[in-house]
Structures are given as C-alpha cells and as structure tokens.
Design an enzyme around this catalytic site. Sequence first.
Site, PDB file in Angstrom:
ATOM      1  N   GLU A  42       0.913  -1.245  -0.078  1.00 16.33           N
ATOM      2  CA  GLU A  42      -0.043  -0.006  -0.054  1.00 16.33           C
ATOM      3  C   GLU A  42       1.040   1.322  -0.029  1.00 16.33           C
ATOM      4  O   GLU A  42       2.012   1.188   0.594  1.00 16.33           O
ATOM      5  CB  GLU A  42      -0.815   0.039   1.119  1.00 16.33           C
ATOM      6  CG  GLU A  42      -1.746   1.172   1.532  1.00 16.33           C
ATOM      7  CD  GLU A  42      -2.595   1.090   2.548  1.00 16.33           C
ATOM      8  OE1 GLU A  42      -3.532   1.812   2.792  1.00 16.33           O
ATOM      9  OE2 GLU A  42      -2.442   0.069   3.686  1.00 16.33           O
ATOM     10  N   LYS A 129      -9.079   2.955  -2.738  1.00 17.27           N
ATOM     11  CA  LYS A 129      -9.727   2.449  -1.528  1.00 17.27           C
ATOM     12  C   LYS A 129     -10.925   3.083  -1.052  1.00 17.27           C
ATOM     13  O   LYS A 129     -11.291   4.266  -0.911  1.00 17.27           O
ATOM     14  CB  LYS A 129      -8.520   2.925  -0.256  1.00 17.27           C
ATOM     15  CG  LYS A 129      -8.792   1.892   1.055  1.00 17.27           C
ATOM     16  CD  LYS A 129      -7.424   2.361   1.717  1.00 17.27           C
ATOM     17  CE  LYS A 129      -7.766   1.713   3.128  1.00 17.27           C
ATOM     18  NZ  LYS A 129      -6.381   1.989   3.914  1.00 17.27           N
ATOM     19  N   CYS A 163      -5.569  -3.107   2.506  1.00 15.16           N
ATOM     20  CA  CYS A 163      -5.808  -3.146   3.923  1.00 15.16           C
ATOM     21  C   CYS A 163      -7.051  -3.568   4.637  1.00 15.16           C
ATOM     22  O   CYS A 163      -7.462  -4.331   4.410  1.00 15.16           O
ATOM     23  CB  CYS A 163      -5.145  -1.593   4.193  1.00 15.16           C
ATOM     24  SG  CYS A 163      -4.336  -1.285   5.922  1.00 15.16           S
TER      25      CYS A 163
END
Length: 309
Positions: A42, A129, A163
């Site tokens: 990430e 995200k 994540c």
Amino acid sequence: MTKVAVIQSASVPFDADSSTAKAERLIAEVGAEGTQLAVFPEAFIGGYPKGTAFGTAIGVRTERGRDEFARYSNGAITLDGPEVRRLVQASAEYGVFVVMGVIERLGNTLYCTALHISPKDGLVGKHRKLMPTATERLVWGFGDGSTLDTMDTPFGRVGTVICWENYMPLMRQAMYAKGVQLYCAPTADDRLTWQASMTHVAIEGRVFVLSACQYLTRSDMPEDHPIDFEAPHGDTLMRGGSVIIDPTGKVLAGPVFDEEAILYASVDLETKLRSHLDFDPVGHYSRPDVFSLTVNTRPMDGVTFTSGL
C-alpha cells in the site's frame, strides 16, 4: 504453475521519482526470476505517513500541518503522469503483471490507489480504497464502486482489496462474485493479527492471497519530517509481515518481519478449483433466497455537467 512475488520494501516517502526508480529495480529483479505477478505494498509510491498528524485536532489546523500536506500532495502521482508510464514500461520489459500501491492525486484530492499494470496492455485497472481507516480520512478521499476492478490475465483473475477494506465482509463478497482467483492485499497493517485475517480470506474466498506490507524505518523518512506519535516498535514504523497463502489456508511464503524481502511462490489454480468441492461463498453456499448484495458500480462524481440538448 504461475510464479508470483510479494515485495516487502520501503518506499521513498514523498519522492515519487525515487520510489518509481526503486520499483523499476524490483520489477527487474523479480522479472529475472521468472515472476509473472508481483504485488507491492500500500502507498509504495507516494508513501504511507505513519505517525503523522498533519497538525490537526478537532477544530484545529496548523500552518505546519498544511505544509506537511502540501509536501505529501506534491509527492503523489497522476494516472497520466511519467511515473505510471515508467511502470508500464518496466512491466512490459520484464514481462511482469504489477499490482502497485500509489498515492494518486486527482484534482485537489488524494486517493490510496492500487494500479493493475499488464505487460501486454499497460494500465488496465485501478482500485481506489473505498474506506480510508481512521485519520487516513484526513488526507485521502473515498473511492467508489466504479473501481472494484478485477482483471483477466493469462494466469488467472486478479483483484485487489487494500488494507482494512479486507475487514468489510460485503467488499470481500463483491470481489468473490467478480471471480477473483489471485486476491491481492496491499497493506500497512504489520500486526500479527493480520496473518489471521489473510488466512481467513484465503479460506473464505477459496483464493490465493498475496499480501504486501512495507518494511519502513524512521531513517527512511526525510530528516525534517515530524513523527507526531511514537511507533509501537520504536524506529521501525512498519515491520512487514508480508505473506502468500493458498485457498486451503496453507502458507506458501512468509510471513517475514523486520527486514526487506521478496517472497516467492508457485501457484496452481487447480488448487482453487478443488477447494470448491465443499464451499463456494457466491454459489452453492450462498443462500440467495435469504441473503442478497447489491453493488453500486457507477462513478460518484461530485459534479456532473450535462448539455442543454
């Protein structure tokens, strides 16, 4: 069999050019090993500013914090910028499908984005995200359902969940429904509990999980960049913990902590096929008569201009 790699390495925070150069070297290295798919952590390009508060508290912003944000924004990339062109070239030159975590700048907003780069077709997908975690929301915008991209490749269908999106059950269900086989999980979570989550995803989705986290130390950050909160592991800001897991929950590589590393594994999609004898979360084990999920994949633009026709 397909050879895959997970990259556990530090970015060069706030320096897109240097981070891209490091990514090029790593793509060349894994390409020389015959790797077909490489997953980076990430925010590898742009940086994950762990411990940085950007001068904020409820009802308060500081000039120093605005300076820090300006530096962070200047270190982000655009999808039509030179960094993406260089990654596309490296992917093509070394024959590696690349999943790359970046900080993307679109207008005046930053997004935590994963790029899908094909050695044959270039930039073929992106995922922004959906849900930045906690104070990530201060500096990152929210993605929408239009970037839930999964890509067909010669070695299987690739998808990315970033994540703590992996803690969103409906997000995982949507990805399973899209037929993901190689489930990429770039992350900044270096806790031991992350390993349990990745094992669960592998077994739940009957997918190969490739999770990549940075190994980042205080010395990797610019000397003048403040760390506002003491990290749990002292000068080690992110410990890694990258791992590759097969659809039965078997760990194929890792986890590795407290060092830079490249994890390799050979994956066989027949393992996934065999695992569906007794479980398919979007098929014979889904009970659509009781449960259903609707996913909005339209772009959610803040402003839409229409003609007066």
